[in-house]
Design a protein around this motif. Structure first.
Motif, PDB file in Angstrom:
ATOM      1  N   ASP A 170      32.137  31.714  47.829  1.00 25.62           N
ATOM      2  CA  ASP A 170      33.128  32.325  46.944  1.00 25.62           C
ATOM      3  C   ASP A 170      34.452  31.580  47.009  1.00 25.62           C
ATOM      4  O   ASP A 170      35.193  31.525  46.037  1.00 25.62           O
ATOM      5  CB  ASP A 170      33.354  33.784  47.347  1.00 25.62           C
TER       6      ASP A 170
ATOM      7  N   LEU B  37      34.912  37.672  53.983  1.00 25.65           N
ATOM      8  CA  LEU B  37      35.006  36.689  52.911  1.00 25.65           C
ATOM      9  C   LEU B  37      34.186  35.456  53.255  1.00 25.65           C
ATOM     10  O   LEU B  37      34.235  34.951  54.381  1.00 25.65           O
ATOM     11  CB  LEU B  37      36.468  36.280  52.684  1.00 25.65           C
TER      12      LEU B  37
ATOM     13  N   LYS C 216      35.638  28.271  42.106  1.00 27.72           N
ATOM     14  CA  LYS C 216      36.177  29.549  41.635  1.00 27.72           C
ATOM     15  C   LYS C 216      37.513  29.863  42.301  1.00 27.72           C
ATOM     16  O   LYS C 216      38.503  30.146  41.634  1.00 27.72           O
ATOM     17  CB  LYS C 216      35.163  30.667  41.905  1.00 27.72           C
ATOM     18  N   ASN C 217      37.506  29.811  43.640  1.00 22.26           N
ATOM     19  CA  ASN C 217      38.728  30.049  44.416  1.00 22.26           C
ATOM     20  C   ASN C 217      38.931  28.848  45.332  1.00 22.26           C
ATOM     21  O   ASN C 217      38.115  28.597  46.226  1.00 22.26           O
ATOM     22  CB  ASN C 217      38.597  31.337  45.225  1.00 22.26           C
TER      23      ASN C 217
ATOM     24  N   LEU D  68      42.882  37.583  47.966  1.00 22.53           N
ATOM     25  CA  LEU D  68      41.485  37.316  47.622  1.00 22.53           C
ATOM     26  C   LEU D  68      40.598  38.528  47.908  1.00 22.53           C
ATOM     27  O   LEU D  68      39.641  38.793  47.172  1.00 22.53           O
ATOM     28  CB  LEU D  68      40.988  36.091  48.390  1.00 22.53           C
ATOM     29  N   SER D  69      40.891  39.233  48.994  1.00 22.95           N
ATOM     30  CA  SER D  69      40.103  40.426  49.312  1.00 22.95           C
ATOM     31  C   SER D  69      40.200  41.448  48.181  1.00 22.95           C
ATOM     32  O   SER D  69      39.208  42.095  47.813  1.00 22.95           O
ATOM     33  CB  SER D  69      40.596  41.050  50.619  1.00 22.95           C
TER      34      SER D  69
ATOM     35  N   ARG E 185      41.010  40.749  44.957  1.00 23.73           N
ATOM     36  CA  ARG E 185      40.416  40.218  43.730  1.00 23.73           C
ATOM     37  C   ARG E 185      38.893  40.219  43.790  1.00 23.73           C
ATOM     38  O   ARG E 185      38.229  40.381  42.767  1.00 23.73           O
ATOM     39  CB  ARG E 185      40.936  38.804  43.472  1.00 23.73           C
ATOM     40  N   LEU E 186      38.346  39.994  44.990  1.00 23.14           N
ATOM     41  CA  LEU E 186      36.895  39.966  45.140  1.00 23.14           C
ATOM     42  C   LEU E 186      36.340  41.324  45.544  1.00 23.14           C
ATOM     43  O   LEU E 186      35.139  41.455  45.782  1.00 23.14           O
ATOM     44  CB  LEU E 186      36.501  38.912  46.177  1.00 23.14           C
ATOM     45  N   ASP E 187      37.226  42.302  45.664  1.00 24.82           N
ATOM     46  CA  ASP E 187      36.847  43.673  46.011  1.00 24.82           C
ATOM     47  C   ASP E 187      36.074  43.719  47.330  1.00 24.82           C
ATOM     48  O   ASP E 187      35.006  44.335  47.428  1.00 24.82           O
ATOM     49  CB  ASP E 187      36.013  44.297  44.888  1.00 24.82           C
TER      50      ASP E 187
END
Length: 592
Positions: A59, A87, A106-107, A201-202, A204-206
């Protein structure tokens, strides 16, 4: 009880990972080894250590560009922190990065250093050129953040990080957190950036935060000594290498690592925390009309001004941020004009120190607290390790040239070099740590020939290289280029090189002593003289190493290499040939 790692004929680890595991296991007690074994077993059972295949894109990609290893270490730290939050990340080094992969990211988290006058790390050059070329793709699908490392003592502070940040945005990528530019005391800034980026990021990526297991010690606590927690190494030897009559003063220092658990490989660096010289502190206090006994606040605690200047603050080198902070206090029109003219400011900073600044632009009613708030933390000094741990168990050696010069009416001296040369007695302790440099390493295959180019104290890592090659019984040929001023007084480690030549460990050695004849001769001239043989070694698969001054020597050596390749191939593709050497990690530089 000594724990050793059994030899495995088949292992999923690469060579660097296997070496690291061997070093880790060697430093552990049986109890510590048992705990780590259980810890890793638990991770595997919970499917947290699954290794992504080439088709399994993480990710989050941590893209790292490093010259000396600091960015690499921060990337590893971020990887661990991300895993603790659930993550999934993968670390990719810029030198190994497949350029077409960029548009599939992506990130993207970029951690990159800048060295010299705004130069990118050697392993980042190809990626930088690609990013700024017409071939660079649209990156509208990419979210990114950049962490830059640098030294504010240089004009183009963190330039590579700035370039990445601006170019990624220009290509359409979305910034998820502002860029942070870190100075030599980078830990706090880097950790704050990591925390903020991973939080973002946590969300945004749920990914829900995972509770940390505080019941077991961490791997970091097992390996206790580090940059943050240096080891008090005992000084064993301090020998002046130059002969009588030399204008140079080069010291060979041997330090004990016994009981530290610290290990290193040839190519790694020793970090040394120095203190400022008392006479330099006294002169600065007198200029400022301070006594040294004033109380100031340091890290939330009260302390004496003198003590803070002795061991905590940089009190010699002037940086632009320091001048900017001081100018706000000075309210001096001439100083403000100086700050507004880059060229005049560069001229002023050259050869001057903080004492000159406070003399030339005094501040009325300056408080000790306001003054120290302008200063940056006293950074560690880094020295290439000059020994092999296999030859000198529980010891580390360094080669240090004492820096002394006169400029603008004052005598000056290097903080770290004269700390080691003048103010450390035998059996005294020095706060040290190991800085692992993954970008300056011997070939894994010990039958590979190597060419080493290191004038002056640039010889240090090559003493370690040759000691290591002797200890492991390497069959590869070894060719050393060395240069200094005079044969009689400046031939560093001469008897050792003669012994290595006699017993065949050193295949050949060419030396250049610049002041022994009317026309100066340097190592790059020797390279040109033996260009045909040097190119033949490269064609045989030799690895080429350069250590020393980046501005002059390393630049001149690089140009000499390009000319040799052009002459021997008869083509105009010398730059491609050398770039391919770098990409294959067959041309490595430890430059400063």
């Amino acid at each position: 009880m000594h724990i050793s790692l059994p030899e495995c004929s088949r292992t999923p680890l690469n060579d660097d990972q296997h070496r690291f595991l061997q070093q880790l296991v060697a430093a552990l007690s049986p109890e510590q080894a048992a705990w780590i074994g259980g810890y890793l077993t638990g991770l595997v059972a919970n499917n947290l250590t699954s290794v992504p295949s080439a088709d399994d894109i993480a990710d989050i990609t941590i893209l790292v560009g490093s010259q000396t290893g600091n960015s690499d270490a921060l990337a590893e730290q971020m990887h661990r922190l991300a895993a603790g939050r659930g993550l999934k990340t993968v670390i990719k080094k810029m030198g190994d990065y497949k350029l077409p992969q960029l548009k599939a990211e992506k990130n993207l988290l970029v951690i990159v250093s800048t060295y010299g006058e705004g130069e990118p790390p050697d392993n980042a050059r190809e990626l930088v050129e690609y990013l700024f070329s017409k071939r660079a793709p649209s990156l509208k699908q990419v979210q990114f953040a950049v962490l830059g490392l640098g030294d504010s003592g240089y004009e183009f502070f963190c330039k590579t990080g700035v370039d990445f940040d601006r170019r990624l945005e220009a290509l359409g990528a979305t910034r998820i957190h502002p860029r942070v530019d870190c100075d030599v005391d980078y830990e706090a800034g880097a950790e704050a950036w990591m925390d903020a980026v991973l939080n973002e990021l946590s969300m945004r990526l749920d990914i829900k935060p995972q509770a940390a297991d505080l019941s077991s010690p961490s791997v970091a606590s097992v390996l206790a000594y580090s940059r943050k927690n240096p080891f008090p190494a005992v000084l064993l030897e301090n020998i002046v290498l130059n002969g009588r009559g030399s204008i140079k003063e080069t010291h060979h220092l041997e330090l004990s690592l016994e009981g530290s658990g610290l290990t290193y490989e040839p190519g790694d660096v020793l970090g040394v925390y120095p203190s400022n010289a008392p006479d330099v502190i006294d002169a600065l206090l007198q200029t400022l009309h301070f006594g040294g006994t004033e109380w100031i606040m340091l890290n939330g605690k009260d302390g004496f001004l003198y003590d803070a200047l002795f061991s905590h603050y940089e009190i010699t080198a002037i940086t632009r941020p320091m001048v900017q902070k001081y100018a706000l206090l000075a309210n001096n029109r001439k100083l403000d004009q100086l700050l507004g003219d880059k060229h005049k400011l560069n001229d002023y900073l050259h050869g001057r120190e903080i004492i000159d600044l406070v003399t030339d632009f005094p501040v009325e009613h300056l408080s000790p607290q306001a003054f120290v708030d302008c200063l940056r933390k006293l950074p560690p000094r880094l020295y290439s390790i000059a020994s092999s741990l296999k030859q000198h168990p529980d010891e580390v050696h360094v080669t240090v040239a004492a820096v002394r010069y006169h400029s603008h009416g004052r005598n000056r001296k290097g903080v770290g070099s004269t700390f080691l040369a003048e103010r450390i007695d035998e059996d005294a302790t020095i706060s040290v740590y190991i800085d692992h440099n993954t970008n300056f390493k011997l070939p894994v295959d010990s039958s590979t020939p190597i060419i080493m180019i290191g004038p002056g104290t640039g010889i240090a890592p090559f003493r370690a290289f040759v000691e290591e090659r002797e200890a492991v019984g390497a069959t590869g040929k070894n060719w050393l280029f060395f240069g200094d001023q005079h044969f009689e007084t400046d031939f560093l480690y001469q008897t050792e090189w003669q012994r290595y030549l006699k017993n065949g460990v050193l295949t050949r050695m060419n030396v250049a002593f610049s002041r022994d004849q009317e026309q100066k001769i340097y190592v790059q001239h020797l390279m040109a003289e033996y260009g045909k043989e040097l190119y033949a070694w490269l064609q045989e698969g030799a690895h080429l190493y350069v250590c020393g001054d980046e501005k002059r020597m390393a630049h001149d050596v690089h140009q000499a290499l390009l000319r040799i390749v052009a002459a021997e191939t008869g083509s105009d593709n010398a730059e491609d040939y050398v770039a391919n050497l770098q990409k294959a990690k067959r041309y490595q530089r430890d430059v400063y």
